[in-house]
Design an enzyme around this catalytic site. Structure first.
Site, PDB file in Angstrom:
ATOM      1  N   TRP A 223      36.737  33.076  41.146  1.00 35.92           N
ATOM      2  CA  TRP A 223      35.973  31.669  39.498  1.00 35.92           C
ATOM      3  C   TRP A 223      34.426  31.824  39.399  1.00 35.92           C
ATOM      4  O   TRP A 223      34.191  31.129  38.573  1.00 35.92           O
ATOM      5  CB  TRP A 223      36.436  30.941  40.446  1.00 35.92           C
ATOM      6  CG  TRP A 223      36.943  30.640  41.247  1.00 35.92           C
ATOM      7  CD1 TRP A 223      37.078  30.864  42.922  1.00 35.92           C
ATOM      8  CD2 TRP A 223      35.609  29.639  41.966  1.00 35.92           C
ATOM      9  NE1 TRP A 223      37.048  30.650  43.811  1.00 35.92           N
ATOM     10  CE2 TRP A 223      35.885  29.746  43.428  1.00 35.92           C
ATOM     11  CE3 TRP A 223      34.518  29.951  41.866  1.00 35.92           C
ATOM     12  CZ2 TRP A 223      34.838  29.339  44.379  1.00 35.92           C
ATOM     13  CZ3 TRP A 223      33.067  28.402  42.558  1.00 35.92           C
ATOM     14  CH2 TRP A 223      33.611  28.849  44.384  1.00 35.92           C
ATOM     15  N   ASN A 224      34.110  32.546  40.092  1.00 40.21           N
ATOM     16  CA  ASN A 224      32.446  31.491  40.635  1.00 40.21           C
ATOM     17  C   ASN A 224      31.510  32.327  39.217  1.00 40.21           C
ATOM     18  O   ASN A 224      30.534  31.796  39.394  1.00 40.21           O
ATOM     19  CB  ASN A 224      32.059  31.405  41.973  1.00 40.21           C
ATOM     20  CG  ASN A 224      31.450  33.175  42.602  1.00 40.21           C
ATOM     21  OD1 ASN A 224      32.343  33.930  41.367  1.00 40.21           O
ATOM     22  ND2 ASN A 224      30.963  33.138  42.906  1.00 40.21           N
TER      23      ASN A 224
ATOM     24  N   LYS B 182      43.360  40.693  37.706  1.00 41.35           N
ATOM     25  CA  LYS B 182      44.226  39.784  37.558  1.00 41.35           C
ATOM     26  C   LYS B 182      42.285  38.807  38.350  1.00 41.35           C
ATOM     27  O   LYS B 182      41.414  39.056  39.187  1.00 41.35           O
ATOM     28  CB  LYS B 182      44.667  39.915  39.505  1.00 41.35           C
ATOM     29  CG  LYS B 182      45.130  38.914  40.393  1.00 41.35           C
ATOM     30  CD  LYS B 182      44.616  38.436  41.644  1.00 41.35           C
ATOM     31  CE  LYS B 182      44.937  37.704  41.855  1.00 41.35           C
ATOM     32  NZ  LYS B 182      44.469  35.907  41.535  1.00 41.35           N
ATOM     33  N   HIS B 183      42.536  37.544  37.698  1.00 47.65           N
ATOM     34  CA  HIS B 183      41.081  37.025  37.947  1.00 47.65           C
ATOM     35  C   HIS B 183      41.771  35.697  38.663  1.00 47.65           C
ATOM     36  O   HIS B 183      43.285  35.759  39.045  1.00 47.65           O
ATOM     37  CB  HIS B 183      40.906  35.815  36.963  1.00 47.65           C
ATOM     38  CG  HIS B 183      39.181  35.546  36.458  1.00 47.65           C
ATOM     39  ND1 HIS B 183      38.934  35.451  37.497  1.00 47.65           N
ATOM     40  CD2 HIS B 183      38.906  35.537  35.204  1.00 47.65           C
ATOM     41  CE1 HIS B 183      38.003  35.099  37.212  1.00 47.65           C
ATOM     42  NE2 HIS B 183      37.845  34.999  35.703  1.00 47.65           N
TER      43      HIS B 183
ATOM     44  N   GLY C  91      35.813  38.629  46.077  1.00 44.78           N
ATOM     45  CA  GLY C  91      35.785  37.519  46.500  1.00 44.78           C
ATOM     46  C   GLY C  91      35.493  37.528  48.063  1.00 44.78           C
ATOM     47  O   GLY C  91      34.283  38.314  47.988  1.00 44.78           O
ATOM     48  N   SER C  92      36.087  37.493  48.630  1.00 38.98           N
ATOM     49  CA  SER C  92      35.943  36.490  50.293  1.00 38.98           C
ATOM     50  C   SER C  92      35.948  37.880  50.961  1.00 38.98           C
ATOM     51  O   SER C  92      36.842  38.531  50.364  1.00 38.98           O
ATOM     52  CB  SER C  92      37.213  35.912  50.893  1.00 38.98           C
ATOM     53  OG  SER C  92      38.283  36.183  50.554  1.00 38.98           O
TER      54      SER C  92
ATOM     55  N   GLU D 297      32.792  43.748  46.404  1.00 39.37           N
ATOM     56  CA  GLU D 297      31.750  43.178  46.317  1.00 39.37           C
ATOM     57  C   GLU D 297      32.442  41.511  47.148  1.00 39.37           C
ATOM     58  O   GLU D 297      32.630  41.066  46.005  1.00 39.37           O
ATOM     59  CB  GLU D 297      31.668  42.292  45.186  1.00 39.37           C
ATOM     60  CG  GLU D 297      31.064  44.146  44.161  1.00 39.37           C
ATOM     61  CD  GLU D 297      29.420  44.273  44.752  1.00 39.37           C
ATOM     62  OE1 GLU D 297      29.081  43.557  45.456  1.00 39.37           O
ATOM     63  OE2 GLU D 297      29.119  45.547  43.842  1.00 39.37           O
ATOM     64  N   LEU D 298      31.763  41.077  48.272  1.00 38.44           N
ATOM     65  CA  LEU D 298      32.944  40.349  49.460  1.00 38.44           C
ATOM     66  C   LEU D 298      31.404  38.835  49.830  1.00 38.44           C
ATOM     67  O   LEU D 298      30.247  38.945  48.712  1.00 38.44           O
ATOM     68  CB  LEU D 298      32.416  41.407  50.383  1.00 38.44           C
ATOM     69  CG  LEU D 298      33.763  41.678  50.242  1.00 38.44           C
ATOM     70  CD1 LEU D 298      34.439  42.610  51.839  1.00 38.44           C
ATOM     71  CD2 LEU D 298      34.800  41.492  49.756  1.00 38.44           C
TER      72      LEU D 298
ATOM     73  N   CYS E 269      27.872  34.197  45.564  1.00 35.05           N
ATOM     74  CA  CYS E 269      27.740  34.720  46.384  1.00 35.05           C
ATOM     75  C   CYS E 269      26.209  35.459  47.088  1.00 35.05           C
ATOM     76  O   CYS E 269      25.522  35.324  48.254  1.00 35.05           O
ATOM     77  CB  CYS E 269      28.423  36.373  46.253  1.00 35.05           C
ATOM     78  SG  CYS E 269      27.683  37.026  44.734  1.00 35.05           S
TER      79      CYS E 269
HETATM   80  P1  NAP Z   1      38.838  34.825  47.765  1.00 32.05           P
HETATM   81  O1  NAP Z   1      39.463  33.958  47.846  1.00 32.05           O
HETATM   82  O2  NAP Z   1      38.712  36.059  47.647  1.00 32.05           O
HETATM   83  O3  NAP Z   1      39.545  35.251  45.833  1.00 32.05           O
HETATM   84  C1  NAP Z   1      38.888  36.492  44.878  1.00 32.05           C
HETATM   85  C2  NAP Z   1      40.123  36.847  44.454  1.00 32.05           C
HETATM   86  O4  NAP Z   1      40.792  37.459  45.462  1.00 32.05           O
HETATM   87  C3  NAP Z   1      40.906  35.733  43.841  1.00 32.05           C
HETATM   88  O5  NAP Z   1      40.833  36.732  42.288  1.00 32.05           O
HETATM   89  C4  NAP Z   1      41.989  36.048  44.613  1.00 32.05           C
HETATM   90  O6  NAP Z   1      43.043  35.462  43.788  1.00 32.05           O
HETATM   91  C5  NAP Z   1      41.930  37.086  44.881  1.00 32.05           C
HETATM   92  N1  NAP Z   1      42.776  37.108  46.448  1.00 32.05           N
HETATM   93  C6  NAP Z   1      42.644  36.308  47.385  1.00 32.05           C
HETATM   94  N2  NAP Z   1      43.223  36.958  48.622  1.00 32.05           N
HETATM   95  C7  NAP Z   1      43.675  38.325  47.583  1.00 32.05           C
HETATM   96  C8  NAP Z   1      44.853  38.886  48.400  1.00 32.05           C
HETATM   97  N3  NAP Z   1      44.859  39.017  49.919  1.00 32.05           N
HETATM   98  N4  NAP Z   1      45.442  40.029  46.890  1.00 32.05           N
HETATM   99  C9  NAP Z   1      45.029  40.372  46.155  1.00 32.05           C
HETATM  100  N5  NAP Z   1      44.070  39.313  45.697  1.00 32.05           N
HETATM  101  C10 NAP Z   1      43.648  38.306  46.332  1.00 32.05           C
HETATM  102  O7  NAP Z   1      37.520  34.207  47.110  1.00 32.05           O
HETATM  103  P2  NAP Z   1      37.289  33.062  46.558  1.00 32.05           P
HETATM  104  O8  NAP Z   1      36.565  32.083  48.007  1.00 32.05           O
HETATM  105  O9  NAP Z   1      37.730  32.141  45.662  1.00 32.05           O
HETATM  106  O10 NAP Z   1      35.579  33.177  46.184  1.00 32.05           O
HETATM  107  C11 NAP Z   1      34.547  33.283  46.778  1.00 32.05           C
HETATM  108  C12 NAP Z   1      34.048  34.812  47.678  1.00 32.05           C
HETATM  109  O11 NAP Z   1      33.738  35.626  46.545  1.00 32.05           O
HETATM  110  C13 NAP Z   1      32.419  34.151  48.289  1.00 32.05           C
HETATM  111  O12 NAP Z   1      32.828  34.722  49.484  1.00 32.05           O
HETATM  112  C14 NAP Z   1      31.428  34.807  47.547  1.00 32.05           C
HETATM  113  O13 NAP Z   1      30.166  35.313  48.207  1.00 32.05           O
HETATM  114  C15 NAP Z   1      32.538  36.060  46.868  1.00 32.05           C
HETATM  115  N6  NAP Z   1      31.493  36.389  46.293  1.00 32.05           N
HETATM  116  C16 NAP Z   1      30.814  37.941  46.156  1.00 32.05           C
HETATM  117  C17 NAP Z   1      30.172  38.181  44.513  1.00 32.05           C
HETATM  118  C18 NAP Z   1      29.597  39.367  44.755  1.00 32.05           C
HETATM  119  O14 NAP Z   1      28.973  40.405  43.672  1.00 32.05           O
HETATM  120  N7  NAP Z   1      29.224  40.528  46.930  1.00 32.05           N
HETATM  121  C19 NAP Z   1      29.998  37.414  43.419  1.00 32.05           C
HETATM  122  C20 NAP Z   1      30.899  36.216  43.990  1.00 32.05           C
HETATM  123  C21 NAP Z   1      31.481  35.621  44.722  1.00 32.05           C
HETATM  124  P3  NAP Z   1      43.860  33.810  43.997  1.00 32.05           P
HETATM  125  O15 NAP Z   1      42.967  32.975  42.925  1.00 32.05           O
HETATM  126  O16 NAP Z   1      45.203  33.951  43.626  1.00 32.05           O
HETATM  127  O17 NAP Z   1      43.375  33.639  44.886  1.00 32.05           O
END
Ligand code: NAP
Length: 460
Positions: free
Chosen positions: A131-132, A155-156, A207-208, A229-230, A263
């Site tokens: 979402w960020n 899937k957003h 994501g994470s 991209e974590l 990130c």
């Molecule tokens: P997140 O909880 O991992 O969510 C990211 C996406 O993954 C969401 O769409 C989430 O869906 C989905 N998701 C989570 N667990 C999943 C699973 N087991 N199976 C399938 N989909 C799954 O991350 P966040 O906390 O929202 O975002 C922040 C993280 O992203 C931070 O660590 C940040 O550093 C990282 N990030 C990295 C970059 C990069 O380019 N390296 C850019 C931006 C952000 P739901 O919303 O439905 O849970």
């Protein structure tokens, strides 16, 4: 998770969305697969690129509406939302202008005969996005894959459903056929089912770490490629010969942009002892000067975190860091205001045995470390599980370049915060993931790099 819009400024529920059923997911998959096997994917490059051009124009024409949607859904300051939307248009235009050159056949000199590599689509892929940066993250996947001819099932994050739909609507309005980009409000289990399906050929996830590990494992089980991209714990290194005013100004921005939820935000400031006191004083002044308020108010400089859960997590992390011995130099608690505001915070004296030393703080919390040499700065920078980006401030560019080469991350910027542009590769190493997005590298992640050889010297 339920897909809903909750305004982070006051935690009011604005709208809820029905999730897609398994039948709807199947229909989306059928359309994506059929599109992949059609002329759209196989040979219609120019018309695909024309759609990307149109999309860039449409995004610019809808700038205010899109920016407002992002600010209301996840709390980004309106000026920063506008910047994100504008960047999306430039990414679409960049691939529209350059994709054909990137995808042109590449000749190989070989004793076996005339040889070249062609670039073909691989088929439908899944995108899982955070979402960020609710539009930019989608565009990083859409633009290169649309140019290549890979349909995407997206899937957003569940807290930005309106951004997800607005993006999908614009892609269609630009002329994309049904199935080229499908927004799905689906669960983690439904993502896993998609990855198990033979019609899906890869997954791009941002994501994470937890999400990355889980989704990559599912993809690996079915021998599908993934890009991840974590998170990051990026350093911002301040050397003794830098322009300190500039370093502090950019450093504060690099930590507080998007309420610290980036990130590649500057999460660990590593400062040479000779300038450390002055740096800390000035950084403190910058952090104290922030003005919290509505993300839609142009004068606000620090917005709310994206959700109540994000605020709770950050609060707990800072409390634990202090409990484990860190010094709270500034801030350190939620703001006494409705919504998800957290004070601009500075932590110092974080020892290596403090869990905070290795953690990503996704909010306006700076860690400041003091070092006595360039060697110590590099060692501290590399003592991280993450390896995304980093910044070095110095007026001696040769010195900064030497240091940049030694930092174990995917990106290092000298005298700038870690930035992004359509033409520059974006991605990390270690637990920050693998693969690259944007640039010529990003477009090659989900292509079949197919070798063709015409045998024998007579063919040459
Ligand atoms: P997140 O909880 O991992 O969510 C990211 C996406 O993954 C969401 O769409 C989430 O869906 C989905 N998701 C989570 N667990 C999943 C699973 N087991 N199976 C399938 N989909 C799954 O991350 P966040 O906390 O929202 O975002 C922040 C993280 O992203 C931070 O660590 C940040 O550093 C990282 N990030 C990295 C970059 C990069 O380019 N390296 C850019 C931006 C952000 P739901 O919303 O439905 O849970």
């Amino acid at each position: 998770m339920a897909y809903q819009t909750v305004n982070p400024f006051n935690n009011q529920l604005i709208k809820e969305f029905d999730s897609h059923t398994d039948d709807q997911v199947e229909q989306a998959l059928v359309k994506a697969d059929a599109l992949y096997h059609s002329a759209w994917s196989q040979d219609d490059v120019e018309s695909r690129l024309a759609v990307l051009h149109k999309l860039a124009d449409l995004i610019e024409n809808n700038l205010e509406r899109l920016a407002k949607t992002a600010s209301e859904e996840m709390g980004k300051l309106i000026g920063q939302s506008r910047g994100e939307v504008t960047l999306c248009a430039s990414i679409a235009r960049y691939y529209a202008d350059n994709a054909q050159a990137f995808l042109a056949p590449v000749k190989y000199e070989s004793s076996l005969g005339e040889a070249w590599v062609e670039h073909h689509p691989v088929g439908p892929i899944v995108a899982v996005e955070p979402w960020n940066f609710p539009f930019y993250q989608l565009m990083r996947v859409l633009a290169p894959n649309y140019a290549v001819g890979n349909p995407v099932l997206a899937k957003h994050a569940s807290i930005v459903p309106q951004c997800a739909q607005a993006f999908a609507d614009l892609v269609r309005e630009a002329g994309a056929p049904e199935g080229a980009w499908t927004n799905l409000y689906i669960s983690q289990e439904q993502v896993a089912n998609l990855l198990a399906d033979a019609r899906i050929h890869g997954v791009a996830l941002t994501g994470s770490e937890g999400a990355g590990a889980s989704v990559a494992a599912q993809a690996a089980k079915h021998i599908k490629k993934s890009t991840l991209e974590l998170g990051g714990n990026d350093v911002f290194i301040v050397l003794d010969d830098c322009n300190l005013e500039q370093a502090v100004k950019v450093g504060a921005q690099a930590r507080l942009n998007n309420a610290g939820q980036v990130c590649t935000a500057a999460k660990r400031f590593i400062v040479h002892r000779a300038v450390s006191e002055a740096f800390l004083d000035k950084l403190t002044q910058h952090f104290q000067a922030v003005k919290i308020g509505s993300p839609l108010d142009e004068s606000t400089t620090l917005g709310p975190l994206s959700s109540k859960e994000a605020l709770e997590k950050l609060t707990e992390q800072v409390n634990q860091a202090v409990k484990q011995g860190a010094t709270l130099h500034l801030g350190g608690k939620p703001v006494n205001h409705e919504g998800n505001f957290y004070e601009a915070t500075i932590l110092t004296k974080i020892s290596r045995d403090n869990p905070a030393y290795f953690e990503e703080f996704f909010g306006p919390v700076a860690q400041v470390y003091v070092v006595d040499s360039d060697e110590a700065a590099v060692q501290l920078a590399n003592d991280s599980h993450y390896g995304l980006g980093g910044a070095i401030f110095s007026q001696d560019i040769a010195r900064a370049k030497r240091m940049a080469s030694r930092i174990e991350t995917g990106m290092v910027y000298i005298n700038s915060l870690t930035n992004t542009a359509p033409e520059l590769p974006f991605g990390g190493v270690k637990r920050s993931g693998y693969g690259r997005e944007l640039s010529d590298l990003g477009i090659k992640e989900f292509v079949n790099q197919k070798l063709i050889v015409v045998s024998g010297p007579s063919a040459k």
